[in-house]
Design an enzyme around this catalytic site. Structure first.
Site, PDB file in Angstrom:
ATOM      1  N   ASP A   1       3.977  -8.346   0.916  1.00  0.00           N
ATOM      2  CA  ASP A   1       4.702  -7.227   0.315  1.00  0.00           C
ATOM      3  C   ASP A   1       5.969  -6.884   1.086  1.00  0.00           C
ATOM      4  OD1 ASP A   1       2.890  -7.065  -1.723  1.00  0.00           O
ATOM      5  OD2 ASP A   1       1.860  -5.286  -0.976  1.00  0.00           O
TER       6      ASP A   1
ATOM      7  N   ARG B   1       5.293  21.995  11.103  1.00  0.00           N
ATOM      8  CA  ARG B   1       5.267  21.137  12.285  1.00  0.00           C
ATOM      9  C   ARG B   1       4.300  20.004  11.993  1.00  0.00           C
ATOM     10  NH1 ARG B   1       3.261  23.814  17.198  1.00  0.00           N
ATOM     11  NH2 ARG B   1       4.443  22.234  18.345  1.00  0.00           N
TER      12      ARG B   1
ATOM     13  N   ASP C   1       3.743  15.290  12.499  1.00  0.00           N
ATOM     14  CA  ASP C   1       4.273  14.028  13.011  1.00  0.00           C
ATOM     15  C   ASP C   1       5.360  13.475  12.091  1.00  0.00           C
ATOM     16  OD1 ASP C   1       2.620  14.121  15.175  1.00  0.00           O
ATOM     17  OD2 ASP C   1       1.267  12.530  14.507  1.00  0.00           O
TER      18      ASP C   1
ATOM     19  N   THR D   1       0.390   3.322  -2.412  1.00  0.00           N
ATOM     20  CA  THR D   1      -0.716   2.524  -1.875  1.00  0.00           C
ATOM     21  C   THR D   1      -0.385   1.963  -0.493  1.00  0.00           C
ATOM     22  OG1 THR D   1       0.106   0.582  -3.072  1.00  0.00           O
ATOM     23  CG2 THR D   1      -1.640   1.871  -4.132  1.00  0.00           C
TER      24      THR D   1
ATOM     25  N   ALA E   1       1.591   6.115   2.684  1.00  0.00           N
ATOM     26  CA  ALA E   1       1.147   7.390   2.119  1.00  0.00           C
ATOM     27  C   ALA E   1      -0.356   7.408   1.884  1.00  0.00           C
ATOM     28  CB  ALA E   1       1.896   7.662   0.815  1.00  0.00           C
ATOM     29  N   LEU E   2      -0.913   6.285   1.466  1.00  0.00           N
ATOM     30  CA  LEU E   2      -2.367   6.213   1.251  1.00  0.00           C
ATOM     31  C   LEU E   2      -3.105   6.410   2.568  1.00  0.00           C
ATOM     32  CD1 LEU E   2      -4.660   5.596  -0.793  1.00  0.00           C
ATOM     33  CD2 LEU E   2      -4.410   3.194  -0.173  1.00  0.00           C
ATOM     34  N   SER E   3      -2.596   5.815   3.641  1.00  0.00           N
ATOM     35  CA  SER E   3      -3.230   5.964   4.948  1.00  0.00           C
ATOM     36  C   SER E   3      -3.178   7.403   5.446  1.00  0.00           C
ATOM     37  CB  SER E   3      -2.536   5.050   5.973  1.00  0.00           C
ATOM     38  OG  SER E   3      -2.611   3.703   5.579  1.00  0.00           O
TER      39      SER E   3
ATOM     40  N   GLN F   1      12.042  -0.686   7.110  1.00  0.00           N
ATOM     41  CA  GLN F   1      12.946  -1.809   7.381  1.00  0.00           C
ATOM     42  C   GLN F   1      14.378  -1.376   7.662  1.00  0.00           C
ATOM     43  OE1 GLN F   1      12.315  -4.309   3.927  1.00  0.00           O
ATOM     44  NE2 GLN F   1      10.400  -5.138   4.711  1.00  0.00           N
TER      45      GLN F   1
END
Length: 304
Positions: A86, A183, A185, A196, A199-201, A254
């Site tokens: 991907d 506040r 990370d 997927t 954002a999913l993590s 990237q």
């Protein structure tokens, strides 16, 4: 002896809407040379004009085929086939979105949400797709502006803390209206394609590709009530860094820009979309079920 008539063009290419095919491979991948050469030969044998992306050719030379820089492929190809994962697809999709060239993904990576055709059966799948039997998806991209710089993202735009390890403070406005300050990370702005990924993590929702929305997903927020939200893809999102010594913004992981305190990141839907071609019968939820092991019991997973 009478002159022999000229050979007729190969039937596959003559009937195909995609006569010119660009090939892009995963850079510096030790196992990519053989599949690339095999695929190029297969396409040429079936009458297609093959052009190799220049950086691919520099890493993995495949003699006998012309090359073109990524930014020039749009004018020299009717379709692009990506052999890799991907990450490879994300990079070339941003380059080709402006030209409208569709993309086909052959998976040589791991999960492969975007590169969905198995390497072992790529010839059969590509014969059908290049012959006109395919399912097309159009995916929205994000356009991020940071000061004088800008970049596209197919997956996500992420404002993140830096190497110091301390949280950052930021404020979010949507269409000029203040939404919240927190506040954390960081904050992920994800497309349905990127829902997927990172954002999913971080606990974000999975958005079906047809849903015209973006997800805002906080990363480790310092508060129990901050939750991901979905907003219309027509919205303009402004993120202001209020505190954070070495914060940064990352587009698809990237392209990167440093952020000073007071810096603003403006994110909106890009003017162009990425086009993906899948084999007939492709189903997004069947793909998710396979990749994410939905409906699998622990016993079945262990057996695999």
């Amino acid at each position: 002896m009478p002159a022999q008539p000229a050979a007729a063009p190969a039937p596959a290419a003559a009937a195909s809407p995609f006569r010119r095919v660009a090939l892009i491979g995963r850079y510096a991948s030790p196992g990519i040379a053989a599949p690339l050469a095999r695929l190029a030969a297969f396409l040429a044998e079936h009458g297609h004009v093959v052009v190799l992306e220049a950086e691919t050719a520099r890493w993995t030379p495949v003699p006998g085929y012309p090359t073109a820089e990524a930014e020039a492929l749009g004018a020299q190809s009717d379709v692009a086939i990506v052999v890799g994962g991907d990450g490879t697809m994300l990079a070339i999709a941003r380059q080709l979105a402006r030209s409208g060239v569709p993309l086909i993904g052959v998976n040589q990576g791991r999960l492969g949400f975007l590169t969905d055709i198995p390497l072992a059966t790529m010839e059969d799948a590509l014969t059908a797709i290049l012959g006109g039997a395919f399912v097309e998806e159009r995916r929205s991209l994000l356009h991020a502006e940071v000061g004088d710089g800008s970049a596209l993202a197919l997956n996500d735009v992420v404002v993140n803390r830096g190497s110091s390890g301390t949280m950052i403070e930021y404020a979010v406005d949507i269409d000029g209206r203040f939404v919240y300050a927190m506040r954390a990370d960081g904050l992920i702005v994800a497309t349905p394609t990127g829902s997927t990924a990172y954002a999913l993590s971080a606990g974000g929702p999975i958005l079906a590709p047809e849903v015209p929305a973006f997800a805002l997903v906080p990363v480790a927020p310092h508060g129990l009530t901050h939750r991901p939200i979905a907003i219309p893809e027509t919205a303009t999102i402004t993120i202001t860094v209020q505190r954070g010594r070495d914060a940064a913004v990352h587009c698809d992981g990237q392209t990167h820009f440093p952020l000073n305190e007071g810096a603003q990141v403006t994110i909106r839907r890009a003017a162009h979309v990425a086009r993906f071609l899948h084999p007939e019968g492709y189903d997004h939820f069947a793909m998710l079920r396979q990749k994410l092991h939905w409906s699998e019991t622990p016993e079945r997973l262990r057996a695999k």
